[in-house]
Design a protein around this motif. Structure first.
Motif, PDB file in Angstrom:
ATOM      1  N   ASP A 247      -8.216   0.121 -13.091  1.00  0.00           N
ATOM      2  CA  ASP A 247      -7.554  -0.921 -13.866  1.00  0.00           C
ATOM      3  C   ASP A 247      -6.228  -1.394 -13.265  1.00  0.00           C
ATOM      4  N   TRP A 248      -5.512  -0.482 -12.624  1.00  0.00           N
ATOM      5  CA  TRP A 248      -4.204  -0.886 -12.080  1.00  0.00           C
ATOM      6  C   TRP A 248      -3.859  -0.024 -10.866  1.00  0.00           C
ATOM      7  N   LEU A 249      -3.029  -0.600 -10.007  1.00  0.00           N
ATOM      8  CA  LEU A 249      -2.578   0.129  -8.811  1.00  0.00           C
ATOM      9  C   LEU A 249      -1.116  -0.216  -8.568  1.00  0.00           C
ATOM     10  N   ILE A 250      -0.317   0.797  -8.308  1.00  0.00           N
ATOM     11  CA  ILE A 250       1.081   0.540  -7.960  1.00  0.00           C
ATOM     12  C   ILE A 250       1.403   1.380  -6.726  1.00  0.00           C
ATOM     13  N   CYS A 251       2.203   0.813  -5.822  1.00  0.00           N
ATOM     14  CA  CYS A 251       2.468   1.554  -4.602  1.00  0.00           C
ATOM     15  C   CYS A 251       3.939   1.496  -4.225  1.00  0.00           C
ATOM     16  N   ALA A 252       4.329   2.418  -3.393  1.00  0.00           N
ATOM     17  CA  ALA A 252       5.701   2.453  -2.876  1.00  0.00           C
ATOM     18  C   ALA A 252       5.649   2.974  -1.451  1.00  0.00           C
ATOM     19  N   ALA A 253       6.665   2.652  -0.684  1.00  0.00           N
ATOM     20  CA  ALA A 253       6.734   3.137   0.698  1.00  0.00           C
ATOM     21  C   ALA A 253       8.030   3.899   0.885  1.00  0.00           C
ATOM     22  N   ALA A 254       7.960   4.964   1.669  1.00  0.00           N
ATOM     23  CA  ALA A 254       9.154   5.767   1.925  1.00  0.00           C
ATOM     24  C   ALA A 254       9.254   6.020   3.410  1.00  0.00           C
ATOM     25  N   SER A 255      10.436   5.839   3.958  1.00  0.00           N
ATOM     26  CA  SER A 255      10.598   6.057   5.383  1.00  0.00           C
ATOM     27  C   SER A 255      10.705   7.553   5.661  1.00  0.00           C
ATOM     28  N   ALA A 256       9.599   8.145   6.110  1.00  0.00           N
ATOM     29  CA  ALA A 256       9.564   9.596   6.262  1.00  0.00           C
ATOM     30  C   ALA A 256       9.909  10.033   7.683  1.00  0.00           C
ATOM     31  N   GLY A 257       9.764   9.151   8.633  1.00  0.00           N
ATOM     32  CA  GLY A 257       9.965   9.555  10.025  1.00  0.00           C
ATOM     33  C   GLY A 257       8.699  10.183  10.584  1.00  0.00           C
ATOM     34  N   PRO A 258       8.638  10.333  11.907  1.00  0.00           N
ATOM     35  CA  PRO A 258       7.390  10.728  12.544  1.00  0.00           C
ATOM     36  C   PRO A 258       7.156  12.235  12.656  1.00  0.00           C
ATOM     37  N   ALA A 259       7.963  13.062  11.975  1.00  0.00           N
ATOM     38  CA  ALA A 259       7.873  14.511  12.183  1.00  0.00           C
ATOM     39  C   ALA A 259       6.474  15.066  11.917  1.00  0.00           C
ATOM     40  N   PHE A 260       5.832  14.620  10.852  1.00  0.00           N
ATOM     41  CA  PHE A 260       4.498  15.160  10.533  1.00  0.00           C
ATOM     42  C   PHE A 260       3.435  14.667  11.512  1.00  0.00           C
TER      43      PHE A 260
ATOM     44  N   ASN B  86      14.493  17.664  10.159  1.00  0.00           N
ATOM     45  CA  ASN B  86      13.638  16.472  10.231  1.00  0.00           C
ATOM     46  C   ASN B  86      12.458  16.558   9.283  1.00  0.00           C
ATOM     47  N   ILE B  87      11.823  17.725   9.275  1.00  0.00           N
ATOM     48  CA  ILE B  87      10.649  17.901   8.414  1.00  0.00           C
ATOM     49  C   ILE B  87      11.080  17.898   6.951  1.00  0.00           C
ATOM     50  N   LYS B  88      12.243  18.516   6.688  1.00  0.00           N
ATOM     51  CA  LYS B  88      12.755  18.540   5.318  1.00  0.00           C
ATOM     52  C   LYS B  88      12.992  17.112   4.817  1.00  0.00           C
ATOM     53  N   ARG B  89      13.573  16.281   5.671  1.00  0.00           N
ATOM     54  CA  ARG B  89      13.821  14.883   5.278  1.00  0.00           C
ATOM     55  C   ARG B  89      12.516  14.149   5.034  1.00  0.00           C
ATOM     56  N   ALA B  90      11.531  14.394   5.909  1.00  0.00           N
ATOM     57  CA  ALA B  90      10.244  13.716   5.766  1.00  0.00           C
ATOM     58  C   ALA B  90       9.579  14.111   4.457  1.00  0.00           C
ATOM     59  N   LYS B  91       9.573  15.420   4.168  1.00  0.00           N
ATOM     60  CA  LYS B  91       8.892  15.856   2.938  1.00  0.00           C
ATOM     61  C   LYS B  91       9.661  15.388   1.715  1.00  0.00           C
ATOM     62  N   ALA B  92      10.986  15.326   1.821  1.00  0.00           N
ATOM     63  CA  ALA B  92      11.793  14.872   0.685  1.00  0.00           C
ATOM     64  C   ALA B  92      11.535  13.393   0.408  1.00  0.00           C
ATOM     65  N   ALA B  93      11.411  12.597   1.478  1.00  0.00           N
ATOM     66  CA  ALA B  93      11.164  11.161   1.302  1.00  0.00           C
ATOM     67  C   ALA B  93       9.832  10.942   0.594  1.00  0.00           C
TER      68      ALA B  93
END
Lengths: 322, 633
Positions: free
Chosen positions: B391-404, B510-517
């Motif tokens: 019925d509905w879709l909502i999305c967001a983008a987060a700058s995670a960086g390339p660590a993963f 770096n990974i901490k920032r990515a997972k937090a984002a």
């Protein structure tokens, strides 16, 4: 007709901390400062207990400050060269509750004083004054990790308050305070999340949550004061609703912050429209300090004797509402 | 202007360049790709090279240690050519584009798994081949050659709107007669019409191929598909060569504004794509002419750069892209080397920061068709989160960086053969057990390896909850490295490697920032809909992290919300799967358009709570422990 004021029922309360130990308690202080224990927001006596009044610590340096304003110099210059007399002056004449000794001269760029020199100074103050002691490092991490453990050891049993543990450098100081039975200041950059994270990190090393004092980092009037206020308010609300990881008393360096403001320092020649600097600087320190009392400060670190007297009077009046 | 010869080692490649060119740009013109997260601003310190001989003018930088300076190390972006020189590029500065080291067969997770099943969409590929035996014209049947062709097509397929280009019409008369009226036509779905793309003599209908691409900021994945049988012939992955011009899309957009910047970035993408296509067809003995179409899913910036459309306005308020729905064009127009008349289509995007890759992800996991409340978390350089159902879709983008994705971390690599993807640490003596993809000797660590490693470091208390190493005499693997404290995962002696495989405090950060984002974006999105994670029925985790993902460990580090494990599925590269589905089915492609139109975009940067959520998530597992009740570390 509303007959009673609505009352908040808080489930949590702020930890109580004793700073300083008397002879009977294994130290040599003539007085002990008790802070914390509030079960309500600042000065809302109706909602819960406020067992202790906020206290004032006078800031004393190990070296003579060369960049303090002329307003401060005119009151304190004669004692700059001797931290013991400096401390005594503020205790005897202005009745401060604690001395906050900042080991600024240990900084590699500001004299690079050695651990031995700093230990000697701390011992001198301990043996010459009776009030409890707060000791603050120079801000250079690796140097602080040398001088602070030496000072905690030299004051073992005195239950001082040592600072500052920060997120990237807390382990050495925590271990030293743990070993020598002191309290610790956990400093975070105006951020409630980091304040809490740091408390968790310190606690995970086995250090008691009831021996931590939060330095939330504050800004002077006109320099982010309201932001610091809202961070402190959020922390208090979280603590009073049961979050033990932020239920620590606050120490606010309102004096040093106020005297960084150009409105406090600038001379009348520079800004004639601002009025006499002698009054202006003191007013700036008083207003900044008074605001943080209302935000929940338990310890204020201050500089100018006149500002100290004024704020002390203000605290007495606030506590009389009770 | 004076010209000088620069020789790069160990390739022994010589380029002639102008005096004053930076060594970084010389390397690029020699076809050697060097790490450069900052895009040549002298900030990241990742583009170190060694001057062996010759004259180079280098600016002072704090990124080169005393010891390195003595050995001749300089930052290639801050050093200019003053004469002939010999330059060595050390392995750590390489972008890892060597075909041997990184460019290996894609593993299952990189290819992605389809959640909804391959047969749900009607088989109607972007390009179809039909073998036609036309009746020979005579006095009774005198319709034109083109109408004759259409008539024959109409007997097999229902295709109301037809078009044919002039080039094909010009050749038609001669071609039909010389091939004895037996021809194969390639029909393309082109923006609601059917086009006669190609007419060939004889029956070539068995040979009809297409390529599907996922164009990521850090990684490029391509897949060769048999359009008749829907079979995947092969998959290849490589780093996006644009990484030389910056690690994230913003740096790339800024680079595109430089002189020739757009051209250079465009070529970096199509070179990578053409390399993948060429390798796939060579390896599987497919003719270039049999590859008739290409379908791409990528973030909005990548699609702009692929098409050589200026991406400037993506990063200017109010952040409007030039095109989200790109019409089907000829692949050759964008420089893609398949059949010269072959088609190129792109999965439509939603906004400047939510592109066709996420539309493709939604398509492939089928969240747009289910009653179940679904969360899709795509862990890429730009992390994307979609919440909703049919019925509905909502999305967001987060700058995670390339660590993963194994980039921007000391020993990171793609999830390919040799990547460590499972780790366990013995709490007694800190000895490490690793498992690599393909069970070969370890070459580096991929995304799921980092997740495992961090969870184990936390569980054994080798690091604190802020990600800093504890000094512990028992833990001999923690040591002071060149970039601060580090933990040795694999000693070089154990596998005859050049260097130890380590994780540094900076990597952990770096990974901490990515997972937090990623976690905070998901958490804001869920809160925005006045829901909480416990109300979600299923969570799909996408991304090229590894061939498996340990959900428990992902929860321990605070990447994924702490809810029932059975609700999670790891679906790998969902964007590539969606691209393939759109390649194989017009029906699927049309669905992707519906998804893109239906999806609401929530801009996190204007959400006041996002920063607070993010800082709260910069801790293991989280500052608010009550949100991770099952995590005991």
């Amino acid at each position: 007709m509303l007959k009673e004021l609505a009352q908040e029922k808080w489930s949590g309360k702020i930890n109580s901390i004793n700073i300083g130990a008397t002879k009977e308690e294994g130290g040599s202080r003539t007085s002990v400062v008790k802070i914390g224990g509030q079960a309500t927001l600042p000065f809302i006596f109706n909602d819960g207990d406020i067992p202790h009044r906020p206290v004032i610590a006078a800031e004393v340096w190990d070296i003579a400050p060369n960049d303090w304003s002329s307003t401060l110099n005119s009151e304190l210059e004669d004692v700059y060269s001797d931290p013991v007399s400096w401390s005594k002056k503020l205790i005897d004449e202005f009745k401060v509750d604690l001395i906050c000794l900042k080991l600024q001269g240990a900084h590699p760029d500001l004299g690079d004083r050695t651990p031995t020199q700093e230990v000697k100074l701390v011992k001198d103050i301990i043996s010459n004054v009776g009030v409890p002691l707060i000791v603050i490092g120079c801000g250079d991490d690796s140097k602080d990790n040398l001088i602070l453990p030496a000072c905690t050891e030299a004051t073992k049993g005195e239950k001082c308050l040592f600072g500052s543990a920060v997120q990237d450098n807390y382990k050495t100081l925590v271990a030293a305070c743990q070993a020598d039975g002191h309290n610790i200041i956990a400093e975070s950059p105006i951020d409630i999340n980091i304040a809490k994270q740091l408390n968790i990190l310190i606690h995970e090393m086995g250090f008691g949550l009831d021996k931590i004092v939060i330095n939330p980092t504050v800004g002077a009037l006109g320099y982010g004061l309201e932001y610091a206020y809202s961070i402190m308010e959020r922390a208090r609300l979280a603590a009073l609703t049961g979050d033990k990881m932020v239920a620590q008393p606050f120490i606010c360096f309102s004096g040093p912050e106020a005297w960084r403001a150009k409105e406090a320092k600038a001379s009348i020649e520079e800004h004639p429209e601002w009025g006499k600097e002698l009054e202006r600087g003191v007013i700036w320190e008083v207003l900044t300090s008074a605001t943080f009392l209302q935000s929940g400060a338990d310890i204020l670190v201050m500089r100018h004797p006149k500002a100290i007297s004024t704020v002390k009077g203000y605290i007495t009046k606030l506590m009389e509402i009770k | 202007m004076e010209k000088f010869k620069i020789t790069f080692y160990p390739e022994n490649k010589v380029v002639e360049v102008d005096k004053g060119s930076t060594l970084l740009s010389c390397a690029i013109s020699a076809g050697i790709y060097i790490n450069s997260s900052c895009g040549g601003d002298g900030v990241c310190g990742r583009c170190k090279v060694i001057v062996k001989k010759g004259s180079v003018l280098t600016q002072p930088t704090g990124r080169i240690s005393q010891e390195e300076r003595k050995k001749g190390y300089v930052l290639s972006c801050m050093s200019t050519v003053q004469g002939d020189a010999d330059i060595e590029i050390p392995p750590e500065s390489r972008l890892g584009l060597d075909r041997i080291s990184v460019y290996t067969k894609a593993e299952e997770a990189e290819k992605g798994k389809s959640v909804i099943g391959e047969d749900i969409f009607i088989h109607s590929p972007l390009a179809t081949k039909l073998f036609l035996e036309l009746s020979v014209p005579n006095q009774a049947d005198r319709i034109s050659d083109l109408e004759r062709l259409y008539r024959e097509i109409g007997k097999i397929k229902e295709m109301p709107i037809m078009q044919t280009g002039l080039a094909n019409i010009r050749r038609l008369g001669e071609l039909l007669r010389s091939s004895d009226w037996k021809v194969t036509v390639t029909l393309g779905n082109r923006n609601g019409t059917t086009e006669v793309v190609l007419i060939e003599p004889r029956d070539t209908s068995a040979k009809n191929y297409g390529v599907a691409f996922d164009i990521g900021t850090t990684t490029l994945s391509g897949q060769l598909v048999d359009l008749n049988t829907k079979k995947v012939i092969g998959t290849k992955i490589t780093y996006n060569k644009q990484a030389t011009f910056g690690a994230d899309i913003i740096t790339r957009i800024i680079y595109a504004q430089k002189e020739d910047g757009l051209e250079v970035l465009h070529h970096a993408i199509i070179d990578g794509m053409n390399m993948i296509i060429k390798d796939l067809i060579d390896e599987h003995d497919v003719s270039l002419y049999a590859v008739n179409c290409c379908l791409c899913a990528g973030n909005t910036t990548m699609i702009h750069l692929l098409l050589r459309v200026d991406p400037t306005f993506i990063r200017r308020d109010p952040y409007v892209p030039t095109a989200s729905f790109v019409p089907v064009i000829r692949a050759a127009e964008a420089g893609i080397k398949i059949n010269p008349r072959g088609l190129l289509s792109c999965v439509p995007g939603v906004s400047s920061y939510v592109g066709g890759d996420i539309t493709a992800g939604v398509l492939s996991c089928g969240m747009n068709t289910t009653e179940k409340l679904t969360l899709l978390i795509d862990i890429g350089t730009n992390g994307e989160i979609v919440l909703g159902n049919k019925d509905w879709l909502i999305c967001a983008a987060a700058s995670a960086g390339p660590a993963f994705e194994g980039s921007g971390v000391t020993c990171g690599m793609r999830a390919v053969k040799g990547a460590i993807q499972r780790v366990s640490i013995n709490p007694k003596d800190f000895s490490v057990k690793c498992e690599t993809i393909g069970n070969v000797s370890p070459a580096g660590i991929c995304g799921s390896g980092y997740i495992d490693l961090l969870a184990e470091l936390l569980k054994t208390r080798a690091i604190d909850k802020n990600g800093k190493f504890h000094s512990d005499k028992k833990n001999k693997r923690v040591r002071q490295g060149e970039q601060g404290m580090e933990f040795v995962v694999v000693y070089k002696e154990d596998f005859d490697l050049n260097l130890d495989i380590v994780i540094t405090e900076a990597d952990i950060e770096n990974i901490k920032r990515a997972k937090a984002a990623i976690f905070s974006a998901a958490s804001i999105l869920v809160k925005h809909m006045e829901l909480d994670f416990s109300k979600i029925d299923q969570i799909f985790v996408a991304g090229g992290l590894g061939t498996y993902l340990d959900m428990d460990k992902s929860i321990i580090i605070g990447l994924l919300p702490d809810i029932e494990k059975s609700k999670f599925s790891f679906i790998g590269n969902s964007s590539l799967v969606g691209a393939r589905q759109a390649l194989l089915s017009l029906d699927a492609f049309n669905k992707s358009q519906e998804i893109a139109k239906k999806m609401t975009y929530l801009e996190l940067s204007v959400d006041a709570a996002y920063m607070d959520e993010y800082v709260a998530a910069l801790f293991f597992p989280h500052t608010d422990k009550t949100r991770f009740p099952t995590v005991k570390i």
